[in-house]
Scaffold this motif. Structure first.
Motif, short mmCIF file in Angstrom:
data_model
loop_
_atom_site.label_atom_id
_atom_site.label_comp_id
_atom_site.label_asym_id
_atom_site.label_seq_id
_atom_site.Cartn_x
_atom_site.Cartn_y
_atom_site.Cartn_z
N ASP A 46 69.46 -29.31 10.57
CA ASP A 46 69.49 -27.95 11.12
C ASP A 46 68.85 -26.93 10.18
O ASP A 46 69.32 -25.80 10.03
N ILE A 47 67.75 -27.34 9.55
CA ILE A 47 67.00 -26.44 8.67
C ILE A 47 65.58 -26.31 9.25
O ILE A 47 64.91 -27.31 9.51
N GLY A 48 65.15 -25.07 9.44
CA GLY A 48 63.81 -24.83 9.94
C GLY A 48 62.78 -24.90 8.83
O GLY A 48 63.11 -24.77 7.65
N ILE A 49 61.50 -25.09 9.20
CA ILE A 49 60.44 -25.14 8.19
C ILE A 49 59.30 -24.21 8.59
O ILE A 49 58.79 -24.25 9.72
N ILE A 50 58.94 -23.34 7.64
CA ILE A 50 57.83 -22.40 7.81
C ILE A 50 56.72 -22.86 6.87
O ILE A 50 56.97 -23.19 5.71
N LEU A 51 55.49 -22.86 7.36
CA LEU A 51 54.35 -23.26 6.54
C LEU A 51 53.50 -22.04 6.21
O LEU A 51 53.17 -21.25 7.09
N ASP A 52 53.16 -21.90 4.93
CA ASP A 52 52.16 -20.90 4.55
C ASP A 52 50.83 -21.31 5.14
O ASP A 52 50.41 -22.47 5.02
N TRP A 53 50.15 -20.36 5.76
CA TRP A 53 48.88 -20.65 6.44
C TRP A 53 47.85 -19.62 5.97
O TRP A 53 48.16 -18.43 5.89
N VAL A 54 46.64 -20.09 5.66
CA VAL A 54 45.67 -19.25 4.97
C VAL A 54 44.36 -19.13 5.78
O VAL A 54 43.39 -19.85 5.53
N PRO A 55 44.32 -18.22 6.76
CA PRO A 55 43.09 -18.01 7.52
C PRO A 55 42.20 -16.92 6.91
O PRO A 55 41.24 -16.48 7.54
N SER A 56 42.56 -16.48 5.71
CA SER A 56 41.88 -15.32 5.12
C SER A 56 40.65 -15.69 4.29
O SER A 56 39.72 -14.90 4.20
N HIS A 57 40.67 -16.85 3.67
CA HIS A 57 39.55 -17.21 2.78
C HIS A 57 39.61 -18.69 2.47
O HIS A 57 40.61 -19.36 2.71
N PHE A 58 38.50 -19.23 1.91
CA PHE A 58 38.46 -20.64 1.52
C PHE A 58 37.50 -20.79 0.35
O PHE A 58 36.62 -19.96 0.14
N PRO A 59 37.65 -21.86 -0.45
CA PRO A 59 36.89 -21.97 -1.70
C PRO A 59 35.45 -22.40 -1.47
O PRO A 59 35.09 -22.92 -0.42
N GLU A 60 34.65 -22.21 -2.52
CA GLU A 60 33.24 -22.57 -2.46
C GLU A 60 32.95 -24.01 -2.89
O GLU A 60 31.79 -24.39 -3.02
N ASP A 61 33.97 -24.81 -3.08
CA ASP A 61 33.77 -26.20 -3.51
C ASP A 61 32.71 -26.89 -2.66
O ASP A 61 32.67 -26.73 -1.43
N ALA A 62 31.91 -27.72 -3.31
CA ALA A 62 30.75 -28.30 -2.66
C ALA A 62 31.09 -29.13 -1.42
O ALA A 62 30.32 -29.20 -0.47
N HIS A 63 32.27 -29.76 -1.42
CA HIS A 63 32.63 -30.62 -0.29
C HIS A 63 33.35 -29.85 0.83
O HIS A 63 33.67 -30.44 1.87
N GLY A 64 33.60 -28.56 0.62
CA GLY A 64 34.40 -27.77 1.56
C GLY A 64 33.59 -27.16 2.69
O GLY A 64 32.47 -27.58 3.00
N LEU A 65 34.14 -26.10 3.27
CA LEU A 65 33.54 -25.49 4.46
C LEU A 65 32.33 -24.61 4.15
O LEU A 65 31.52 -24.33 5.03
#
Length: 636
Positions: free
Chosen positions: A239-258
Motif C-alpha cells: 500500500d505504498i505509491g511510487i512517484i518517478l522523477d521525469w525529465v522532459p526539460s533537457h538531455f546530455p550531449e553524450d555521443a550515444h544519446g539523443l
C-alpha cells in the motif's frame, strides 16, 4: 537484411498521428521488438532519422560491422527507418550507425526506445522483453483513493544509489534487495509514497540521474527491467505509491544519446537560444516539433502503463516555461507576443497532462516549478497547465531561513513563517524538503538548526511539525527523517550508524509518529488545498513567537487546534481563542520525552471558557512546551 516479406509495426494511422504529434504510444512501434516473420524468429527495428542517408544496425551479432544489416526508409516521408534481422533476440547488444545527408556525417547512437541498456560506462542498447506477471491488482483497483487530492500524501524522496549500500562489497543494493529493505523501511515509517530520483538510464553518476540517455529503460545499475517492476510491485502490495522523477526539460550531449541524432538537430531545438541549457551544459528538447512532443508524451505514458507508476514529478518546469530562464539580455528572444513565456512548452505541458489524466485518472503529475507562473495545478479547461500538484518553493525557502535564526531574533521575522498562508490555496501545493536543500554547502536540515544539541533537535521536530500541520502534501528527502548531520553525498550511503545514538533514534521515531498522526487525522489532509481547511487563531503574537491555527476536515468533529511555540521559553496559562465551547485534549506534542523532549505537556483536558479572545467567542488557557508544536482535539 533478411529475405522475407516487408514487415512494419506502423499503420498509415500511426504515421499520421506521429507526424501530427498525437501518437502517445510510440514505444509500441519504435525500438527493437522480438517477433516471428514467415516462421523465422528475429527482431524488428524502427528508428526515426529523417536526415539519414543510410542506417545500419550494428551489434554483437555482426561484429559491429556497418552496412551488414541496413534498415529501409519508409516511402511516406516520415523519416522512419525499419527492418527485420533474423536469428537474433533477447540479450543481443546493438546501436544504430547513421550516415547523414549532411556532409556524410556519421553518428553511432543507442536506441532512443530501448527497454534496456548496458551497465554504464558502456552505452549500447540491449534487445529485451520481459514477461513480468504483476501481483498488484488490489492496489491498482483502489489507488484512486490513495492518490486522491483529499488523501494523506507523505512522500519519501530517494536516490537509490545512496540510500543504503551493501557495505562488505561496497556496491549498490539491487532492485530485489531494495524491494525488501526499502519497502519494509518506508512501510514502518508510515510514508504513503516513495519518489525516486530519475530511474531512467543515464551515463554519469554525478548527474543523479537528471541527464538521461535511455528514456524507456530503468537503469541497469540495480538490475533488469523486470526486477524494477518487482520493486514497484512490492511497494504496491504494501500500500505504498511510487512517484518517478521525469525529465522532459533537457538531455546530455553524450555521443550515444539523443543529441545531433541523425547529423541534424533532431530532438533538440536548432536555435541555441532555445536548444542549449547553459547551467547544465545540456540540450533542450524542441517542443515545437510534433514528433518530439509525441516522443515525450509517449515516454510519460510508458512509465505509467508499463511500470504502474502512480505519478510523475516533472523536473525543472520553470526552466521550460521561460525563454529567458537563466539567460542574460541578448541570449534569448521573446515570443510572438513580445513575452518571455515559451508558448510551445505551455501547449506541450497542457497536452501532456490532458493525456495522462485521460488515460490514468488515478495518478498525479507534480510540477517542480519555482516561479509565480499562474494556474500550474489548475485544470486545462480553465486555462491551467493541468498538473495535479506544484512544489511550494516559497514555503520551503522562508521556513528554512526562519528556522536557521536564533530564537531570540525570531520575533522580528514572524512574517517568514506565516506569509505562505497568504497564497497557500492559489495552487495544489506540495511542501518539499528535497535533495536540493541538502547539497552544495547548504548544510543538512539538522545542520541548519541553531542552539545546543537539544535545541537543534527540538527545532527540527518543530519544523517538521509545522510542515505536517501546514496545508498541502509533504515530501522529505532521505536522511532527514533521522537527522542526518552531513550533507547528502550521492557516492556514499546515508549515515545509518547515527541511529545508534538516542537523539537520532528519537527524531526517526518522531517522524514516524508524525506520519501516523497525519494519516489518521482527516483535518490535516481532507481540505489541504482549500482555504476552508485552515483558519488562523493568531499569527501576530510576535513578542512571544507563538502561532496558532485550526485545521479542518469534512466533518467538524475532526477539527484540530495547532499551537507552535517557536522559542525555548515555557509559557504557562497561554490563552488562545477558539470558535466553540467544550474541551481541548492534547493529542500530539513534539516535546514528549519519547521524542527526546523535556516532557512539558497538558495532561488533563482543558475546559474552554466563554471568554472572547483572538476574535473568537471562546478561549482556553494552555501550557506551551519549549520549541514545540502541540495539536489539540476538540471534545464537545
Amino acid at each position: 537484411m533478411a529475405h522475407v516479406k516487408p514487415y512494419s509495426l506502423f499503420t498509415d494511422f500511426d504515421i499520421n498521428l506521429f507526424k501530427a504529434g498525437k501518437h502517445y504510444r510510440l514505444y509500441e512501434k519504435f525500438g527493437s521488438h522480438i517477433t516471428t516473420i514467415d516462421g523465422i524468429d528475429g527482431v524488428y527495428f524502427a528508428v526515426w532519422a529523417p536526415s539519414a542517408k543510410q542506417v545500419s544496425v550494428v551489434g554483437d551479432f555482426n561484429f559491429w560491422t556497418e552496412g551488414e544489416h541496413l534498415l529501409n526508409v519508409r516511402w511516406d516521408s516520415s523519416g522512419i527507418w525499419e527492418g527485420f534481422i533474423p536469428l537474433i533476440g533477447k540479450g543481443n547488444i546493438y546501436k544504430y550507425k547513421i550516415e547523414s545527408n549532411n556532409d556524410g556525417i556519421k553518428t553511432e547512437k543507442a536506441d532512443p526506445y530501448a527497454r534496456r541498456y548496458e551497465h554504464p560506462p558502456k552505452t549500447a542498447s540491449i534487445v529485451w522483453d520481459d514477461t513480468y506477471k504483476w501481483k498488484d491488482s488490489k492496489w491498482m483497483k483502489k489507488r484512486k483513493v490513495y492518490n486522491a487530492i483529499d488523501a494523506p500524501y507523505s512522500v519519501y524522496e530517494v536516490h537509490l544509489g545512496s540510500w543504503k549500500k551493501q557495505i562488505e562489497e561496497n556496491r549498490f543494493l539491487s532492485y530485489y534487495e531494495l524491494a525488501n529493505d526499502l519497502v519494509n523501511y518506508v512501510k514502518d515509517m508510515n510514508f504513503t509514497h516513495v519518489e525516486l530520483m530519475p530511474i531512467m538510464e543515464h551515463p554519469y553518476d554525478p548527474s543523479w540521474g537528471y541527464q538521461i540517455t535511455g528514456y524507456f529503460a530503468p537503469t541497469s545499475r540495480f538490475g533488469y527491467p523486470e526486477e524494477f517492476k518487482y520493486l514497484v510491485d512490492k511497494l504496491h502490495q504494501n500500500d505504498i505509491g511510487i512517484i518517478l522523477d521525469w525529465v522532459p526539460s533537457h538531455f546530455p550531449e553524450d555521443a550515444h544519446g539523443l543529441g545531433f541524432f541523425d547529423g541534424s538537430h533532431l530532438y533538440e531545438h536548432p536555435d541555441r537560444k532555445k536548444g542549449y541549457h547553459q547551467d547544465w551544459k545540456s540540450l533542450i528538447f524542441n517542443y515545437e516539433r510534433n514528433e518530439v512532443r509525441s516522443f515525450l508524451i509517449s515516454n510519460a505514458i510508458f512509465w505509467l502503463e508499463q511500470y504502474h507508476a502512480d505519478g510523475l514529478r516533472v523536473d525543472a518546469v520553470a526552466s521550460m516555461l521561460f525563454l529567458d530562464y537563466s539567460r542574460e539580455d541578448g541570449e534569448w528572444e521573446p515570443n510572438i507576443y513580445g513575452g518571455r513565456e515559451n508558448l510551445a512548452v505551455i501547449s506541450f505541458l497542457k497536452e501532456l497532462n490532458q493525456e495522462v489524466y485521460a488515460s490514468f485518472p488515478d495518478v498525479q503529475t507534480i510540477a517542480e516549478e519555482s516561479t509565480a507562473f499562474p494556474m500550474v495545478s489548475k485544470p486545462t479547461f480553465v486555462g491551467g497547465l493541468g498538473f495535479g500538484m506544484k512544489w511550494m518553493m516559497g514555503w520551503m525557502h522562508d521556513t528554512l531561513e526562519y528556522f536557521a535564526k536564533d530564537p531570540v531574533y525570531r520575533k522580528y521575522h514572524q512574517n517568514d513563517i506565516t506569509f505562505s498562508l497568504a497564497y497557500a490555496f492559489t495552487e495544489n501545493f506540495m511542501l518539499p524538503l528535497s535533495h536540493d536543500e541538502v547539497v552544495y554547502g547548504k548544510n543538512s536540515i539538522l545542520g541548519r538548526m541553531p542552539g545546543d544539541e537539544w535545541q537543534r533537535f527540538a527545532n527540527l521536530r518543530l519544523l517538521y511539525g509545522c510542515m505536517f500541520t501546514h496545508p498541502g502534501t509533504k515530501l522529505l528527502f532521505m536522511g532527514g527523517e533521522f537527522g542526518q548531520y552531513n550533507e547528502w553525498n550521492f557516492q556514499e550511503s546515508l549515515d545509518w550508524n547515527l541511529l545508534e545514538f538516542e537523539p537520532h533514534k528519537n527524531i526517526q521515531n518522531y517522524y514516524k509518529e508524525l506520519n501516523a498522526l497525519y494519516k489518521t487525522t482527516p483535518a490535516l489532509y481532507e481540505k489541504g488545498f482549500s482555504n476552508e481547511g485552515f483558519e488562523w487563531i493568531s499569527f501576530d503574537d510576535h513578542e512571544n513567537c507563538v502561532i496558532s491555527y485550526i485545521r479542518k476536515g469534512y466533518n467538524t468533529t475532526d477539527d484540530v487546534v495547532v499551537v507552535c511555540n517557536l522559542t525555548p521559553t515555557i509559557r504557562e496559562n497561554y490563552r488562545i481563542g477558539v470558535p466553540i465551547k467544550g474541551k481541548l485534549k492534547e493529542i500530539f506534542n513534539s516535546d514528549s520525552k519519547t521524542f527526546g523532549g523535556s516532557g512539558v505537556s497538558n495532561k488533563k483536558q482543558i475546559t474552554i471558557k466563554k471568554t472572547p479572545w483572538n476574535g473568537k467567542t471562546f478561549s482556553a488557557e494552555i501550557t506551551l512546551a519549549p520549541l514545540a508544536i502541540i495539536v489539540f482535539q476538540f471534545k464537545p
